[in-house]
Design an enzyme around this catalytic site. Sequence first.
Site, PDB file in Angstrom:
ATOM      1  N   ARG A 234     -78.943  18.470   5.781  1.00 50.56           N
ATOM      2  CA  ARG A 234     -79.549  17.633   4.812  1.00 50.56           C
ATOM      3  C   ARG A 234     -80.108  18.569   3.548  1.00 50.56           C
ATOM      4  O   ARG A 234     -80.376  19.903   3.919  1.00 50.56           O
ATOM      5  CB  ARG A 234     -80.855  17.302   5.530  1.00 50.56           C
ATOM      6  N   ASP A 258     -72.961  19.728   0.810  1.00 54.74           N
ATOM      7  CA  ASP A 258     -72.588  18.217   1.050  1.00 54.74           C
ATOM      8  C   ASP A 258     -73.786  17.296   0.779  1.00 54.74           C
ATOM      9  O   ASP A 258     -73.854  15.963   0.829  1.00 54.74           O
ATOM     10  CB  ASP A 258     -71.956  18.136   2.215  1.00 54.74           C
ATOM     11  N   GLU A 263     -80.793  13.774  -3.436  1.00 51.47           N
ATOM     12  CA  GLU A 263     -79.337  12.963  -3.476  1.00 51.47           C
ATOM     13  C   GLU A 263     -79.576  11.573  -3.539  1.00 51.47           C
ATOM     14  O   GLU A 263     -78.546  10.560  -4.248  1.00 51.47           O
ATOM     15  CB  GLU A 263     -78.585  13.311  -2.354  1.00 51.47           C
ATOM     16  N   HIS A 295     -72.165  13.921   0.028  1.00 49.85           N
ATOM     17  CA  HIS A 295     -72.680  13.447   1.530  1.00 49.85           C
ATOM     18  C   HIS A 295     -71.275  12.768   2.125  1.00 49.85           C
ATOM     19  O   HIS A 295     -71.571  11.717   2.695  1.00 49.85           O
ATOM     20  CB  HIS A 295     -73.683  12.578   1.330  1.00 49.85           C
TER      21      HIS A 295
END
Length: 332
Positions: A234, A258, A263, A295
Amino acid sequence: MKVTFFSSKPYDKEFFDQANQKFNFKLDYFETHLGPHVLNLIENTDAVCAFVNDKLNDAVLESLAQKGVKYIALRCAGFNNVDLEAAKRLGLRVSRVPAYSPEAVAEHAMAMILTLNRKTHKAYNRVREQNFALNGLMGFNLYQKTIGVIGTGNIGVAFCKIAKGFGARVLAYDICENPDLKQLGIEYISQEQLLSESDIISLHCPLMESTHHLINEDSIKKMKPNVMIINTSRGGLIDTKAVINGLKSKHIGYLGIDVYEQEDKLFFRDLSHTIIEDDTIQRLMSFPNVLVTAHQAFFTQEALEQIANSTLSSLFHFESKTNFENPNAVLI
Ligand code: NAD
């Protein structure tokens, strides 16, 4: 039962419609994020199916409960975006997908390591331009390097096994040690030691108050120079400003993320014709030794099948008041 989906994409519809042949729920899909601005879309709905960047805070949950929603089914593993206390007070049941193909995320973490190290993304573009030179593409062997894993739950375990397969020394830190991993030769040590001894650090713990900004100015100082940091967990685990400083001072040699703290305003959308106002992500993307994926670590066929089946099965168990196959799916 009627289930209203938020943040849904065509691939969600494909996999959920397929899984729903077994359940026959009425599924309603909306692409928009769940938030106060879309509550009018919810009508006669028993359940809401939400994803990682849907904000289920006290106010949103209260409105959902007032509209007669009884269940929240998260189609992800992390649940940091849900105010569980508020859900409990409002009598909402909440489920998640506790373990769907942990290998999907673990393999993506290793893909990021290999890409950053061996620069295959740059090599691909070079060769297409008929540039066959090797300058600037040198990597290092993973064999006998030290890889530190923070969080050895489902994904951390899968990642440790992959890292071990490369012949690396694998160190781990978790608040709860896994004896099976020790049998495989993974060494549990303190977080401090892990930070100072690892050539590569991969984060696989959840985002909680205790793990928020785990990677910060202080923890970066403890790391080896030229360290590689990988975050597929996260965004909030990393203090992005501190990491940018670490990259500028060259203390951090590589960064693969990622997930990103801000985000929700970027990921899962095509913004190629938009001026991005987030200067932090733009700065991050300007470094040649930073790799950002949006993600996508979970995004395999196997994982999507499991997510759809597990989410709908949780709703079935809530409704029929029957036992869950995996009790870890139930948050409330
Ligand atoms: P999990 O619950 O199986 O494992 C989490 C582990 O972290 C547990 O072993 C727990 O003891 C440990 N932990 C908790 N607090 C810790 C701390 N302070 N320090 C160190 N370890 C701590 O979860 P998982 O399925 O392995 O998933 C891990 C995380 O990966 C999720 O929380 C989610 O945020 C993220 N995730 C990302 C994607 C993606 O597509 N990028 C997909 C799935 C999950």
